[in-house]
Design a protein around this motif. Sequence first.
Motif, PDB file in Angstrom:
ATOM      1  N   HIS A 110      47.047  37.232  51.627  1.00 46.92           N
ATOM      2  CA  HIS A 110      45.679  36.710  51.562  1.00 46.92           C
ATOM      3  C   HIS A 110      44.767  37.365  52.586  1.00 46.92           C
ATOM      4  O   HIS A 110      43.546  37.455  52.385  1.00 46.92           O
ATOM      5  CB  HIS A 110      45.685  35.192  51.771  1.00 46.92           C
ATOM      6  CG  HIS A 110      46.081  34.765  53.151  1.00 46.92           C
ATOM      7  ND1 HIS A 110      45.163  34.466  54.134  1.00 46.92           N
ATOM      8  CD2 HIS A 110      47.309  34.612  53.723  1.00 46.92           C
ATOM      9  CE1 HIS A 110      45.801  34.139  55.246  1.00 46.92           C
ATOM     10  NE2 HIS A 110      47.104  34.217  55.037  1.00 46.92           N
ATOM     11  N   LYS A 111      45.334  37.849  53.674  1.00 41.98           N
ATOM     12  CA  LYS A 111      44.519  38.487  54.704  1.00 41.98           C
ATOM     13  C   LYS A 111      44.020  39.862  54.264  1.00 41.98           C
ATOM     14  O   LYS A 111      43.055  40.390  54.836  1.00 41.98           O
ATOM     15  CB  LYS A 111      45.318  38.644  56.001  1.00 41.98           C
ATOM     16  CG  LYS A 111      45.670  37.345  56.702  1.00 41.98           C
ATOM     17  CD  LYS A 111      46.328  37.652  58.032  1.00 41.98           C
ATOM     18  CE  LYS A 111      46.574  36.413  58.860  1.00 41.98           C
ATOM     19  NZ  LYS A 111      47.116  36.728  60.198  1.00 41.98           N
ATOM     20  N   ARG A 112      44.678  40.457  53.290  1.00 42.80           N
ATOM     21  CA  ARG A 112      44.323  41.804  52.852  1.00 42.80           C
ATOM     22  C   ARG A 112      43.492  41.790  51.573  1.00 42.80           C
ATOM     23  O   ARG A 112      43.286  42.842  50.951  1.00 42.80           O
ATOM     24  CB  ARG A 112      45.600  42.622  52.642  1.00 42.80           C
ATOM     25  CG  ARG A 112      46.406  42.856  53.913  1.00 42.80           C
ATOM     26  CD  ARG A 112      47.616  43.741  53.670  1.00 42.80           C
ATOM     27  NE  ARG A 112      48.620  43.085  52.855  1.00 42.80           N
ATOM     28  CZ  ARG A 112      49.563  42.276  53.312  1.00 42.80           C
ATOM     29  NH1 ARG A 112      49.622  42.007  54.611  1.00 42.80           N
ATOM     30  NH2 ARG A 112      50.445  41.724  52.497  1.00 42.80           N
ATOM     31  N   SER A 113      43.015  40.628  51.162  1.00 39.10           N
ATOM     32  CA  SER A 113      42.281  40.503  49.908  1.00 39.10           C
ATOM     33  C   SER A 113      40.965  39.781  50.135  1.00 39.10           C
ATOM     34  O   SER A 113      40.807  39.026  51.094  1.00 39.10           O
ATOM     35  CB  SER A 113      43.112  39.711  48.877  1.00 39.10           C
ATOM     36  OG  SER A 113      44.379  40.296  48.676  1.00 39.10           O
ATOM     37  N   MET A 114      40.048  40.002  49.245  1.00 34.25           N
ATOM     38  CA  MET A 114      38.823  39.219  49.264  1.00 34.25           C
ATOM     39  C   MET A 114      39.156  37.766  48.975  1.00 34.25           C
ATOM     40  O   MET A 114      40.121  37.466  48.261  1.00 34.25           O
ATOM     41  CB  MET A 114      37.849  39.743  48.217  1.00 34.25           C
ATOM     42  CG  MET A 114      37.254  41.100  48.533  1.00 34.25           C
ATOM     43  SD  MET A 114      36.154  41.047  49.968  1.00 34.25           S
ATOM     44  CE  MET A 114      34.772  40.120  49.298  1.00 34.25           C
ATOM     45  N   PRO A 115      38.376  36.813  49.507  1.00 29.20           N
ATOM     46  CA  PRO A 115      38.630  35.403  49.194  1.00 29.20           C
ATOM     47  C   PRO A 115      38.606  35.182  47.690  1.00 29.20           C
ATOM     48  O   PRO A 115      37.717  35.685  46.999  1.00 29.20           O
ATOM     49  CB  PRO A 115      37.468  34.680  49.889  1.00 29.20           C
ATOM     50  CG  PRO A 115      37.063  35.581  50.998  1.00 29.20           C
ATOM     51  CD  PRO A 115      37.272  36.965  50.473  1.00 29.20           C
ATOM     52  N   PRO A 116      39.581  34.458  47.145  1.00 30.76           N
ATOM     53  CA  PRO A 116      39.665  34.302  45.692  1.00 30.76           C
ATOM     54  C   PRO A 116      38.568  33.405  45.136  1.00 30.76           C
ATOM     55  O   PRO A 116      38.066  32.511  45.808  1.00 30.76           O
ATOM     56  CB  PRO A 116      41.043  33.666  45.492  1.00 30.76           C
ATOM     57  CG  PRO A 116      41.293  32.935  46.770  1.00 30.76           C
ATOM     58  CD  PRO A 116      40.674  33.749  47.843  1.00 30.76           C
ATOM     59  N   ALA A 117      38.223  33.672  43.903  1.00 32.98           N
ATOM     60  CA  ALA A 117      37.316  32.811  43.150  1.00 32.98           C
ATOM     61  C   ALA A 117      37.975  32.552  41.796  1.00 32.98           C
ATOM     62  O   ALA A 117      38.766  33.378  41.312  1.00 32.98           O
ATOM     63  CB  ALA A 117      35.956  33.480  42.951  1.00 32.98           C
ATOM     64  N   PRO A 118      37.688  31.420  41.149  1.00 36.28           N
ATOM     65  CA  PRO A 118      38.298  31.144  39.847  1.00 36.28           C
ATOM     66  C   PRO A 118      37.785  32.084  38.773  1.00 36.28           C
ATOM     67  O   PRO A 118      36.672  32.636  38.879  1.00 36.28           O
ATOM     68  CB  PRO A 118      37.881  29.707  39.555  1.00 36.28           C
ATOM     69  CG  PRO A 118      36.604  29.524  40.314  1.00 36.28           C
ATOM     70  CD  PRO A 118      36.771  30.345  41.567  1.00 36.28           C
ATOM     71  N   GLU A 119      38.600  32.325  37.777  1.00 39.13           N
ATOM     72  CA  GLU A 119      38.149  33.077  36.613  1.00 39.13           C
ATOM     73  C   GLU A 119      37.007  32.309  35.951  1.00 39.13           C
ATOM     74  O   GLU A 119      36.927  31.075  36.074  1.00 39.13           O
ATOM     75  CB  GLU A 119      39.301  33.278  35.632  1.00 39.13           C
ATOM     76  CG  GLU A 119      40.425  34.163  36.137  1.00 39.13           C
ATOM     77  CD  GLU A 119      39.972  35.578  36.378  1.00 39.13           C
ATOM     78  OE1 GLU A 119      39.106  36.069  35.608  1.00 39.13           O
ATOM     79  OE2 GLU A 119      40.466  36.193  37.345  1.00 39.13           O
ATOM     80  N   PRO A 120      36.102  33.017  35.271  1.00 37.87           N
ATOM     81  CA  PRO A 120      35.017  32.292  34.576  1.00 37.87           C
ATOM     82  C   PRO A 120      35.568  31.239  33.633  1.00 37.87           C
ATOM     83  O   PRO A 120      36.553  31.473  32.929  1.00 37.87           O
ATOM     84  CB  PRO A 120      34.301  33.403  33.808  1.00 37.87           C
ATOM     85  CG  PRO A 120      34.608  34.652  34.581  1.00 37.87           C
ATOM     86  CD  PRO A 120      35.996  34.460  35.093  1.00 37.87           C
ATOM     87  N   ALA A 121      34.965  30.069  33.626  1.00 36.41           N
ATOM     88  CA  ALA A 121      35.422  28.972  32.763  1.00 36.41           C
ATOM     89  C   ALA A 121      35.058  29.260  31.309  1.00 36.41           C
ATOM     90  O   ALA A 121      34.053  29.920  31.030  1.00 36.41           O
ATOM     91  CB  ALA A 121      34.783  27.660  33.218  1.00 36.41           C
ATOM     92  N   ASP A 122      35.899  28.791  30.407  1.00 37.40           N
ATOM     93  CA  ASP A 122      35.596  28.867  28.986  1.00 37.40           C
ATOM     94  C   ASP A 122      34.612  27.752  28.648  1.00 37.40           C
ATOM     95  O   ASP A 122      34.962  26.571  28.693  1.00 37.40           O
ATOM     96  CB  ASP A 122      36.872  28.719  28.155  1.00 37.40           C
ATOM     97  CG  ASP A 122      37.812  29.893  28.347  1.00 37.40           C
ATOM     98  OD1 ASP A 122      37.303  31.010  28.563  1.00 37.40           O
ATOM     99  OD2 ASP A 122      39.033  29.689  28.293  1.00 37.40           O
ATOM    100  N   LEU A 123      33.389  28.118  28.346  1.00 43.89           N
ATOM    101  CA  LEU A 123      32.348  27.115  28.057  1.00 43.89           C
ATOM    102  C   LEU A 123      31.970  27.135  26.578  1.00 43.89           C
ATOM    103  O   LEU A 123      32.094  28.136  25.902  1.00 43.89           O
ATOM    104  CB  LEU A 123      31.109  27.403  28.917  1.00 43.89           C
ATOM    105  CG  LEU A 123      31.342  27.418  30.440  1.00 43.89           C
ATOM    106  CD1 LEU A 123      30.062  27.794  31.157  1.00 43.89           C
ATOM    107  CD2 LEU A 123      31.838  26.050  30.907  1.00 43.89           C
TER     108      LEU A 123
END
Length: 265
Positions: A252-265
């Motif tokens: 996790h220290k070597r990666s950008m902070p995670p974000a969720p995949e776009p939601a299916d709307l």
Amino acid sequence: MIDLRLGDEELTAQRDHIVGFIQDVVADAGATGAVLGLSGGVDSTTTAYLAVEALGREHVRGLVLPSRVSSDENMSDAERVAEDLGIDYDVIEIGSIVDEIVDSIPDAAEDTVAVGNTAARVRGVLNYYVANEENRVVLGTGNKAEALTGYFTKYGDQAVDCNPIGNLYKQQVRQLARHLGAPEDLAEKPATAELWADQTDEDEMGVGYDVVDAVIALHIEGGASTAATARELGVEEGVVETVRELYEKSAHKRSMPPAPEPADL
């Protein structure tokens, strides 16, 4: 133990390559120079020597940022590097800043690790204050072993614009320091982040840097099995597994902070 040391021609090539890298980073940023933290250790010493070669001493500024647990010897070595190189530098005691942060947290337990990590983050803030004020880039001083084992503070000593020695093993950094003309006592100096009293990198990791370097080369990057790596290095399999665990847990220290995949709307 495998030998990861570089030959003379390889050292010269690495030196030229990193010098060019620093020049490109500064030019691409439209910056006037660079700032880096000086700890008195081999990594920051080597980076400072490379920066001066790349940019000229007038375009490099050092910050010596002792905390309450910093040793006088290390701070003296940090100032010696700046003076030997002829670069401008400032000494800023960060103990009171860290204390102010800790004291502002209700019922803070003053955990040793938390306070140490806060000190590393305060140093990052000060590096960037100078960088913003003077249109400089912040040079990191971390090596490959630190990066791949997570031996750094997230948003602290790796809050930087680039890592000039980030692809060099620790033993290669020591070689390059000598190649650049750094004092021998600094090239061989035991590594410590000085996040708390009497702390050393190798004691905290539980494995020496030469072994860490070798496990990274053979097992993590080379793909050899745990058993084969242990046999080649003459160490217990548990040592290899320790380095592997450090690598995996610090992803996790070597990666950008995670974000969720776009939601299916």
